[in-house]
Design an enzyme around this catalytic site. Structure first.
Site, PDB file in Angstrom:
ATOM      1  N   ASP A  93      64.582 -40.805  19.223  1.00 33.58           N
ATOM      2  CA  ASP A  93      63.300 -41.419  19.598  1.00 33.58           C
ATOM      3  C   ASP A  93      62.573 -40.556  20.627  1.00 33.58           C
ATOM      4  O   ASP A  93      63.187 -40.028  21.556  1.00 33.58           O
ATOM      5  CB  ASP A  93      63.548 -42.774  20.286  1.00 33.58           C
ATOM      6  CG  ASP A  93      63.910 -43.864  19.303  1.00 33.58           C
ATOM      7  OD1 ASP A  93      64.033 -43.586  18.100  1.00 33.58           O
ATOM      8  OD2 ASP A  93      64.079 -45.011  19.765  1.00 33.58           O
TER       9      ASP A  93
ATOM     10  N   ARG B 262      62.777 -40.600   9.839  1.00 33.88           N
ATOM     11  CA  ARG B 262      63.056 -40.149  11.192  1.00 33.88           C
ATOM     12  C   ARG B 262      64.342 -39.348  11.162  1.00 33.88           C
ATOM     13  O   ARG B 262      65.393 -39.876  10.828  1.00 33.88           O
ATOM     14  CB  ARG B 262      63.165 -41.364  12.110  1.00 33.88           C
ATOM     15  CG  ARG B 262      61.812 -41.992  12.471  1.00 33.88           C
ATOM     16  CD  ARG B 262      61.090 -41.160  13.521  1.00 33.88           C
ATOM     17  NE  ARG B 262      62.036 -40.817  14.579  1.00 33.88           N
ATOM     18  CZ  ARG B 262      62.472 -41.676  15.509  1.00 33.88           C
ATOM     19  NH1 ARG B 262      62.000 -42.893  15.555  1.00 33.88           N
ATOM     20  NH2 ARG B 262      63.378 -41.316  16.394  1.00 33.88           N
TER      21      ARG B 262
ATOM     22  N   LYS C  57      58.938 -49.691   8.235  1.00 29.09           N
ATOM     23  CA  LYS C  57      59.871 -48.795   8.933  1.00 29.09           C
ATOM     24  C   LYS C  57      61.202 -49.509   8.982  1.00 29.09           C
ATOM     25  O   LYS C  57      61.305 -50.602   9.546  1.00 29.09           O
ATOM     26  CB  LYS C  57      59.365 -48.514  10.346  1.00 29.09           C
ATOM     27  CG  LYS C  57      60.367 -47.775  11.239  1.00 29.09           C
ATOM     28  CD  LYS C  57      59.764 -47.528  12.630  1.00 29.09           C
ATOM     29  CE  LYS C  57      60.794 -46.964  13.603  1.00 29.09           C
ATOM     30  NZ  LYS C  57      60.220 -46.788  14.968  1.00 29.09           N
TER      31      LYS C  57
ATOM     32  N   ASP D  80      56.341 -52.698  15.481  1.00 28.78           N
ATOM     33  CA  ASP D  80      57.720 -52.205  15.559  1.00 28.78           C
ATOM     34  C   ASP D  80      58.647 -53.380  15.866  1.00 28.78           C
ATOM     35  O   ASP D  80      58.356 -54.533  15.463  1.00 28.78           O
ATOM     36  CB  ASP D  80      57.804 -51.054  16.571  1.00 28.78           C
ATOM     37  CG  ASP D  80      58.951 -50.089  16.254  1.00 28.78           C
ATOM     38  OD1 ASP D  80      60.103 -50.408  16.623  1.00 28.78           O
ATOM     39  OD2 ASP D  80      58.708 -49.030  15.641  1.00 28.78           O
ATOM     40  N   ASP D  81      59.726 -53.127  16.558  1.00 25.86           N
ATOM     41  CA  ASP D  81      60.756 -54.146  16.785  1.00 25.86           C
ATOM     42  C   ASP D  81      60.210 -55.307  17.635  1.00 25.86           C
ATOM     43  O   ASP D  81      59.163 -55.199  18.264  1.00 25.86           O
ATOM     44  CB  ASP D  81      61.952 -53.479  17.496  1.00 25.86           C
ATOM     45  CG  ASP D  81      63.252 -54.248  17.311  1.00 25.86           C
ATOM     46  OD1 ASP D  81      63.227 -55.372  16.770  1.00 25.86           O
ATOM     47  OD2 ASP D  81      64.309 -53.708  17.699  1.00 25.86           O
TER      48      ASP D  81
ATOM     49  N   ASP E  22      64.813 -49.414  10.347  1.00 22.60           N
ATOM     50  CA  ASP E  22      65.677 -48.799  11.350  1.00 22.60           C
ATOM     51  C   ASP E  22      67.145 -48.959  10.927  1.00 22.60           C
ATOM     52  O   ASP E  22      67.433 -49.604   9.911  1.00 22.60           O
ATOM     53  CB  ASP E  22      65.405 -49.474  12.708  1.00 22.60           C
ATOM     54  CG  ASP E  22      65.589 -48.514  13.867  1.00 22.60           C
ATOM     55  OD1 ASP E  22      66.280 -47.490  13.699  1.00 22.60           O
ATOM     56  OD2 ASP E  22      65.047 -48.790  14.951  1.00 22.60           O
TER      57      ASP E  22
END
Ligand SMILES: *[C@@H]1O[C@H](CO)[C@@H](O)[C@H](O)[C@H]1NC(C)=O
Ligand SMILES: *[C@@H]1O[C@H](CO)[C@@H](O)[C@H](O)[C@H]1NC(C)=O
Ligand SMILES: *[C@@H]1O[C@H](CO)[C@@H](O)[C@H](O)[C@H]1NC(C)=O
Length: 435
Positions: free
Chosen positions: A225, A221, A162, A85-86, A164
């Site tokens: 979150d 999404r 993914k 992820d990030d 964002d």
């Protein structure tokens, strides 16, 4: 398989020219909800590898998690993607404008990590953000970087992205998310595409057009979150089922709603609540992306996440998302997901906080067709009950914040072949009629 720069430019120009007004995302991927592991909820943006070398976002974390996925029975059950992820990248792009991983935390590079993961029979996911910065403050993929970053990810051997949406406008998102879909396609590498786009637009029409979304993204999404708490699970659940008329028809093979990660194995959920998250995510046809420490996970959490019948239901090839069909004043709710071969999954869920509740109903009351007989398997206990007729009353004891989950197969078919009607209706993109 990666085209040269010139071929790529031509391919992209052609794709853009042919693409208007919309391009269908038929990349053949995510025919069932993606399964795997995603770093964010459990490991966040912990970049302090000096103080916390075991848990910081570094190649070591992903190497170790890949080992666990391959060796502890996850991969053979279908948990395939291991997703960064990030906070993986350096704070600056390189001189050629390419994203680069943080050199201290990922000294081997993402290509080496992908090779390692692939050698274990797994796939690698990465994270980007359509905006000036990622949510964690790392370099973002502004519109002028979309093609270059897609190319970089493909060259590294990444299998899932993914994307964002921090630090981008509504307009940039409307342009950028479809552009990334075309850019990924133009790389020639199959890359599952997860979009956070709708979550930034409130998740509902008219701002979100789910027809368009399904043509652009493999999963998306829709909402906030997840956090490590039961309150967070409930708020997600409430939002998804309050809006099920919009969301349920949007899901299907190749395109899924994503209520966010499984937090089972962490700190916020009790045993019953963990079983509830797993059952309810499965009935939603949600991606099963665990975010927990697979090196230290408890046997009970592992047993929930590795329930074979549960996974079989989640991965049902029809890919029909379930619906909430009953909401009782007693705080009992019932959810139904139609499955292939006329089977169904039922989840009886209690929001009560007192004691196990004996809930009495019948399949007739749950709108099952008359004159059918079912074999019922309890998904958690494995217990099988044969000969349940549509009209029979039955009771289930549901623990506080827990579930009872059933897998039902007809052993004598009803006069009215409702499953055929349902499957035909689904094939035409219509809503299953009896749900
Ligand atoms: C690109 O799109 C075309 C047309 O939808 C599809 O057939 C192809 O499989 C896609 N390729 C990749 C790598 O996603
Ligand atoms: C969504 O977009 C499609 C394709 O552009 C369009 O036909 C449809 O009317 C839109 N739906 C809504 C609810 O705006
Ligand atoms: C099931 O229970 C209802 C009351 O809720 C009752 O009217 C009905 O006769 C019962 N059916 C059977 C088959 O026992």
């Amino acid at each position: 398989m990666v085209p040269s720069g010139v071929a790529l430019a031509v391919a992209v120009a052609v794709a853009v020219a042919l693409a208007l007004p919309s391009v269908a995302l038929e990349n053949g991927l995510a025919r069932t909800p993606p399964m795997g592991w995603l770093a964010w909820e459990r490991f966040r943006c912990n970049v302090d590898c000096r103080a916390d070398p075991h848990n910081c976002i570094s190649e070591r974390l992903f190497f170790e998690m890949a080992d666990r996925m391959a060796e502890d029975g996850w991969r053979v059950l279908g948990y395939q993607y291991i997703n960064i992820d990030d906070c993986w990248s350096a704070k600056q792009r390189d001189a050629a404008g390419r994203l680069v991983p943080d050199p201290e935390r990922f000294p081997s590079g993402i290509r080496a990590l992908a090779d390692y993961v692939h050698a274990k029979g797994l796939k690698l996911g990465i994270y980007g953000d359509l905006g000036s910065l990622t949510c964690g403050g790392y370099p973002g993929t502004t519109l002028d970087y979309v093609k270059q970053d897609a190319q970089t990810f493909a060259e590294w051997g990444v299998d899932m992205l993914k994307l964002d949406g921090c630090y981008s406008s509504e307009h940039e998102q409307a342009k950028g998310y479809p552009e990334m879909a075309r850019a990924l396609n133009a790389t020639g590498r199959p890359i599952v595409y997860s979009c956070s786009w709708p979550a930034y637009q409130g998740g509902l029409p008219p701002k979100v057009n789910y027809t368009i979304l399904a043509e652009v993204c493999n999963l998306w999404r829709n909402y906030d979150d997840i956090q490590d708490s039961w309150d967070s699970v409930l708020s997600i659940l409430d939002w998804f089922f309050t809006n099920q008329d919009v969301l349920q028809p949007a899901a299907g093979p190749g395109h899924w709603n994503d209520p966010d990660m499984l937090i089972i194995g962490n700190f916020g959920l009790s045993y019953e609540q963990s079983r509830s998250q797993m059952a309810l995510w499965t009935v939603m046809a949600a991606p099963l992306l665990m975010s927990t420490d697979l090196r230290t996970i408890s046997p009970s959490a592992k047993e929930i996440l590795q329930n074979r019948l549960m996974i079989q239901i989640n991965q049902d090839p029809l890919g029909i998302q379930g619906r909430r069909i009953v909401k009782e004043k007693t705080l009992i709710e019932v959810f139904l997901r139609p499955l292939s071969q006329a089977a169904s999954a039922l989840v009886f869920f209690s929001r009560r906080t007192d004691m196990p509740f004996l809930y009495t109903t019948s399949l007739a009351k749950l709108h099952f067709p008359e004159d059918a007989v079912y074999e019922v398997q309890d998904v958690y206990s494995g217990k099988i009950t044969s000969g349940l007729k549509t009209g029979d009353n039955f009771s289930v004891a549901i623990n506080p914040s827990g579930v009872v989950m059933w897998y039902l197969r007809p052993t004598a078919l009803p006069v009215q072949p409702w499953h055929v009607v349902r499957e035909q209706a689904h094939g035409k993109g219509l809503r299953p009629i009896l749900l």
